[in-house]
Design a protein around this motif. Structure first.
Motif, short mmCIF file in Angstrom:
data_model
loop_
_atom_site.label_atom_id
_atom_site.label_comp_id
_atom_site.label_asym_id
_atom_site.label_seq_id
_atom_site.Cartn_x
_atom_site.Cartn_y
_atom_site.Cartn_z
N MET A 157 0.84 -1.19 0.00
CA MET A 157 0.00 0.00 0.00
C MET A 157 0.88 1.24 0.00
SD MET A 157 -2.60 1.10 3.00
CE MET A 157 -2.69 2.77 3.56
N SER A 158 0.57 2.20 -0.85
CA SER A 158 1.41 3.41 -0.88
C SER A 158 0.68 4.57 -0.21
CB SER A 158 1.75 3.77 -2.31
OG SER A 158 0.60 4.25 -2.95
N ASP A 159 1.47 5.50 0.33
CA ASP A 159 0.90 6.71 0.90
C ASP A 159 0.47 7.64 -0.22
OD1 ASP A 159 1.55 5.67 3.33
OD2 ASP A 159 3.41 6.81 3.52
N THR A 160 -0.22 8.69 0.19
CA THR A 160 -0.57 9.72 -0.80
C THR A 160 -0.11 11.06 -0.26
OG1 THR A 160 -2.73 10.09 0.19
CG2 THR A 160 -2.63 8.47 -1.59
N VAL A 161 0.03 12.01 -1.15
CA VAL A 161 0.30 13.38 -0.72
C VAL A 161 -0.82 14.26 -1.29
CG1 VAL A 161 1.85 13.85 -2.68
CG2 VAL A 161 1.98 15.28 -0.63
N LYS A 162 -1.32 15.17 -0.46
CA LYS A 162 -2.42 16.02 -0.90
C LYS A 162 -1.87 17.35 -1.40
CE LYS A 162 -7.06 17.25 0.38
NZ LYS A 162 -7.91 17.69 1.47
N LEU A 188 -3.31 20.82 -2.84
CA LEU A 188 -4.61 21.48 -2.87
C LEU A 188 -5.67 20.41 -2.60
CD1 LEU A 188 -4.12 24.15 -5.71
CD2 LEU A 188 -3.66 24.33 -3.27
N SER A 189 -6.59 20.18 -3.53
CA SER A 189 -7.65 19.20 -3.20
C SER A 189 -7.38 17.81 -3.76
CB SER A 189 -8.99 19.71 -3.75
OG SER A 189 -8.89 19.85 -5.16
N LEU A 190 -6.21 17.60 -4.40
CA LEU A 190 -5.97 16.32 -5.07
C LEU A 190 -5.03 15.43 -4.26
CD1 LEU A 190 -5.55 17.53 -8.77
CD2 LEU A 190 -7.61 16.71 -7.58
N ARG A 191 -5.33 14.14 -4.26
CA ARG A 191 -4.48 13.17 -3.55
C ARG A 191 -3.68 12.35 -4.55
NH1 ARG A 191 -8.99 12.47 -0.61
NH2 ARG A 191 -9.54 10.71 -1.92
N PHE A 192 -2.38 12.54 -4.54
CA PHE A 192 -1.51 11.81 -5.46
C PHE A 192 -0.87 10.63 -4.73
CE2 PHE A 192 -1.82 15.95 -7.35
CZ PHE A 192 -1.77 15.72 -8.71
N PRO A 193 -0.96 9.42 -5.29
CA PRO A 193 -0.27 8.29 -4.65
C PRO A 193 1.23 8.45 -4.82
CG PRO A 193 -1.28 7.58 -6.72
CD PRO A 193 -1.69 9.02 -6.51
N ALA A 205 -10.02 8.73 -9.85
CA ALA A 205 -9.24 8.04 -10.90
C ALA A 205 -8.54 6.84 -10.29
CB ALA A 205 -8.21 8.99 -11.48
N ASP A 206 -8.25 5.86 -11.13
CA ASP A 206 -7.53 4.68 -10.64
C ASP A 206 -6.06 5.00 -10.44
OD1 ASP A 206 -9.72 2.65 -10.70
OD2 ASP A 206 -9.85 3.47 -12.72
N LEU A 207 -5.55 5.95 -11.20
CA LEU A 207 -4.19 6.45 -10.99
C LEU A 207 -4.19 7.95 -11.27
CD1 LEU A 207 -1.52 4.18 -12.77
CD2 LEU A 207 -1.68 4.72 -10.33
N LEU A 208 -3.55 8.71 -10.39
CA LEU A 208 -3.41 10.15 -10.59
C LEU A 208 -1.91 10.42 -10.65
CD1 LEU A 208 -5.65 12.28 -10.71
CD2 LEU A 208 -5.20 12.79 -8.30
N LEU A 212 7.68 12.89 -4.97
CA LEU A 212 6.76 12.49 -6.04
C LEU A 212 7.52 12.67 -7.34
CD1 LEU A 212 3.74 11.74 -6.00
CD2 LEU A 212 3.20 14.15 -6.32
N SER A 213 7.70 11.59 -8.11
CA SER A 213 8.46 11.82 -9.35
C SER A 213 7.54 12.31 -10.45
CB SER A 213 9.25 10.59 -9.80
OG SER A 213 8.70 9.43 -9.28
#
Ligand code: UDP
Length: 255
Positions: free
Chosen positions: A1-6, A8-13, A60-63, A81-82
């Protein structure tokens, strides 16, 4: 399981490109509706002003972070985040096509552009077969018919290049049974109508500046970039990457 970074309002894995490519390849093999969106600062800024658009992107399934603004904002929040420009991600996915190959549907851009782009992709990636093309200037009343044509062509991959937010909204509304990726102006680049910034500019994260200099119509996008910089980059908000529940991609395709 990977973390996410927020951002603004978007969560990027917090995925590496290799991990994201592996997940995308599994989605492409599944022939079920999956979506990959590649927000840049402009899109993140629009999402911050629209809860509905934020939800659509976060579902989305991937952001993937298309732009340097997103990766910079992530770094200020202590997360690595690359940067994965959508067009590079798509090319790497095609380069790693399985032995049976990929059937790809190209949707978007001015009439004639998708066919040219398709020829270029088939030339560069021998395991790729373009199974359909459709320009991006069909009337709204034809959206459902276009979705039907995509499904009938049974692609593994669908590249939707209608510009944002139209491409993300189209994908979310019609959910064709394949991996759909929103790719902005990628077809124009593959068709040879638009040149990407030289490598050095890309490495410095200045592709947006190069494109603005080449196409002054893009000047109207600068206020959105400035707003993003003001809200997400300039005032560094020290924030730990959030531990979020698993994304759908991770549930279905655990690494
Ligand atoms: N486009 C389209 N239909 C529309 C509006 C735009 O097919 O109704 C296409 C446009 O021709 C271009 C792409 O969408 O090929 C958007 O490119 P842009 O450079 O705006 O995207 P970016 O790469 O900046 O996200």
């Amino acid at each position: 399981m990977s973390d996410t970074v927020k951002i603004l309002s978007l969560r990027f894995p917090l995925l590496t490109e290799t991990e994201a490519l592996r997940i995308a390849a599994r989605m492409a093999a599944a022939h079920r509706p999956f979506s990959v969106f590649t927000p840049n600062a402009e899109i993140a800024n629009r999402a911050a002003r629209s809860p509905a658009f934020s939800d659509l992107l976060n579902r989305a399934d991937l952001l993937l972070p298309d732009g340097v603004g997103i990766t910079l904002a992530a770094r200020l929040r202590g997360a690595r985040l690359s940067r994965m420009p959508g067009i590079d991600f798509a090319e790497r996915l095609l380069a790693a096509a399985p032995p049976r190959g990929y059937r790809v549907f190209l949707l978007g851009a001015r009439p004639g552009v998708a066919a040219l782009a398709g020829r270029e992709l088939e030339r560069r990636f021998p395991r790729v077969r373009v199974c359909g093309v459709q320009d991006g200037y069909f009337p709204p009343g034809m959206r459902r018919a276009v979705a039907g044509a995509v499904t009938a062509a049974s692609p593994d991959l669908l590249f939707v290049c209608l510009g944002s937010p139209l491409q993300e909204e189209w994908i979310a509304a019609f959910r064709p049974p394949c991996l759909a990726i929103g790719l902005g102006g990628a077809l124009d680049v593959w068709a040879g109508c638009v040149r990407r910034a030289p490598d050095g500019w890309q490495r410095m994260g200045l592709e947006w500046l190069w494109r603005t200099a080449k196409d002054p119509a893009r000047l109207r996008r600068l206020p959105a970039l400035a707003a993003f910089a003001w809200r997400a980059v300039l005032p560094p908000v020290p924030e730990k990457p959030e531990k979020e529940k698993k994304s759908r991609a991770e549930r279905d395709f655990s690494l």
